[in-house]
Write an enzyme that holds these catalytic residues in place. Sequence first.
Site, PDB file in Angstrom:
ATOM      1  CG  HIS A  25     -33.587  22.011  -0.984  1.00  0.00           C
ATOM      2  ND1 HIS A  25     -32.691  23.030  -0.721  1.00  0.00           N
ATOM      3  CD2 HIS A  25     -34.605  22.171  -0.109  1.00  0.00           C
ATOM      4  CE1 HIS A  25     -33.165  23.777   0.260  1.00  0.00           C
ATOM      5  NE2 HIS A  25     -34.328  23.270   0.654  1.00  0.00           N
ATOM      6  CB  ILE A  47       1.846  17.353   4.295  1.00  0.00           C
ATOM      7  CG1 ILE A  47       1.719  16.230   3.268  1.00  0.00           C
ATOM      8  CG2 ILE A  47       2.471  16.817   5.585  1.00  0.00           C
ATOM      9  CD1 ILE A  47       3.054  15.689   2.779  1.00  0.00           C
ATOM     10  N   GLY A  81       0.813  -1.219   0.000  1.00  0.00           N
ATOM     11  CA  GLY A  81       0.000   0.000   0.000  1.00  0.00           C
ATOM     12  C   GLY A  81       0.834   1.251   0.000  1.00  0.00           C
ATOM     13  N   GLY A  82       2.145   1.104   0.285  1.00  0.00           N
ATOM     14  CA  GLY A  82       3.052   2.242   0.219  1.00  0.00           C
ATOM     15  C   GLY A  82       2.781   3.308   1.257  1.00  0.00           C
ATOM     16  CB  VAL A  91       9.389  22.234   3.038  1.00  0.00           C
ATOM     17  CG1 VAL A  91       9.249  23.295   4.099  1.00  0.00           C
ATOM     18  CG2 VAL A  91      10.458  21.211   3.441  1.00  0.00           C
ATOM     19  N   GLY A 148       5.574  25.124   6.071  1.00  0.00           N
ATOM     20  CA  GLY A 148       4.996  24.723   4.792  1.00  0.00           C
ATOM     21  C   GLY A 148       3.500  24.521   4.911  1.00  0.00           C
ATOM     22  CB  SER A 149       0.713  26.516   4.264  1.00  0.00           C
ATOM     23  OG  SER A 149       0.832  27.244   3.053  1.00  0.00           O
ATOM     24  N   GLY A 150       1.314  23.441   2.340  1.00  0.00           N
ATOM     25  CA  GLY A 150       0.648  22.580   1.367  1.00  0.00           C
ATOM     26  C   GLY A 150      -0.325  21.678   2.108  1.00  0.00           C
TER      27      GLY A 150
END
Length: 463
Positions: free
Chosen positions: A442, A183, A37-38, A268, A179-181
């Site tokens: 709805h 992750i 599954g990595g 990062v 870092g705000s990606g």
Amino acid sequence: MIYDLILLGSGPGGYVAAIRASQLGMKVAVVEKAELGGVCLNWGCIPTKALLKSAQVFDYLKHAADYGVTIQGEPEANLSDMVKRSRDVAAGMSKGIRFLFKKNKIEHIEGYGKVLTGKKVSVKGSDGKTTEYEAKNILISTGARSRQLDNLPQDGKKVIGYREAMVMDKQPESMVVVGSGAIGTEFAWFYNAIGTKVTLVEFLPNIVPLEDEEVSKQLERSFKKAKIKVMTGSSVESVDTRGKKCKVKIKTKKGEATIEADVVLSAVGISPNIENIGLEETGIKTENGKIKVDEYYRTNVEGVYAIGDVVPGPALAHVASAEGIICVEKMAGHKPEPLDYNNVPGCTYCSPEVASVGYTEKAAREAGYDLKIGKFPFSASGKASAAGTKEGFVKVLFDAKYGELLGVHMIGANVTEMIAEAVVARKLETTGHEIIKTVHPHPTMSEAIMEATAAAYNEAIHM
């Protein structure tokens, strides 16, 4: 035995490609040195979502009174139990991959794989022994790891990467996230939600910098409201870990600042795993740290392919899976369409969630499009009001000339589930008028897509 296909790596690119290849009649083997599954399944996508769900439940409990529910005493976040649940979820998913391999008659070769000349792969097992295997085709899907910065060396204790952030045995009182990606943003929200004091540092002018600017600004407002300290246009220059706390030196637009924190999370980006897998020996070409491939993921060496984080393109699990399927279908003599990388959705699972596909407003204008833009705020949504999740909006971009749906950008509750509608609509070349005339249920959050589209054409009803 000569296999039809040997894959190096069993992440969402490798295992999906292996299963599809088996369905197409190939004899397949997958080389994997760690868990099936990595990273995504064991140390990324799945376990982080389990942690985020735990934090979301805790957040609901803290606001139970808002929903007319009385709870005796204050709820407490138990990080070790959250981590255990997350690891159990990941372990269960990994067992699922084992089942799928058995079902599809895919051989799992445990060990570290390396590509050799002559369409061969060497595998070094845990016992130190090396065995060679031969295949008609070899597919490299070795993924990536946390990127290391020279001025932010990770020691695994005070300066950590995403793996350590996922299994901390003790909740830190304070944390700096660099870092705000996806992750960094997800972990910043998670730790803040369970009570850690979080500072989020981003070098670029906006957090989640790949997103539409309006989405980035809304998320920054939401984070600040949640008491996350956000520092954009700032960079971490150094971290002093000699004392009890980390002293983080940050360069800002106004000068240097020093923040003390228990832990620094380096988020990062990632580095592709292309070292020591035989690229140099076999003459496989790389460019800018990634393996060069064509639109069907063929390298310059006949019979050797590569997909996922090791090739150019977005480092996303669903991208690797799509690439893997296209690659093996072409390998099997089918005629798959090359992947349209401009119609790949991106999702960030913080709260509020962020999801998008296609052009940002800035990119569309730079490409020369005359735009029709529609926005619908969730504050005007009946379902969002009933759920108590009124933050955010849906923003749609259309080509004013032909009505083509150029991009969709969402921030709010459950938008990562909603974005697929936009991806399908773009794939089918749907126009704005067709979306407006498509009846949406709805009350739902998904009505906002129809409402935003109506707003783009001056037909909005509910605002």
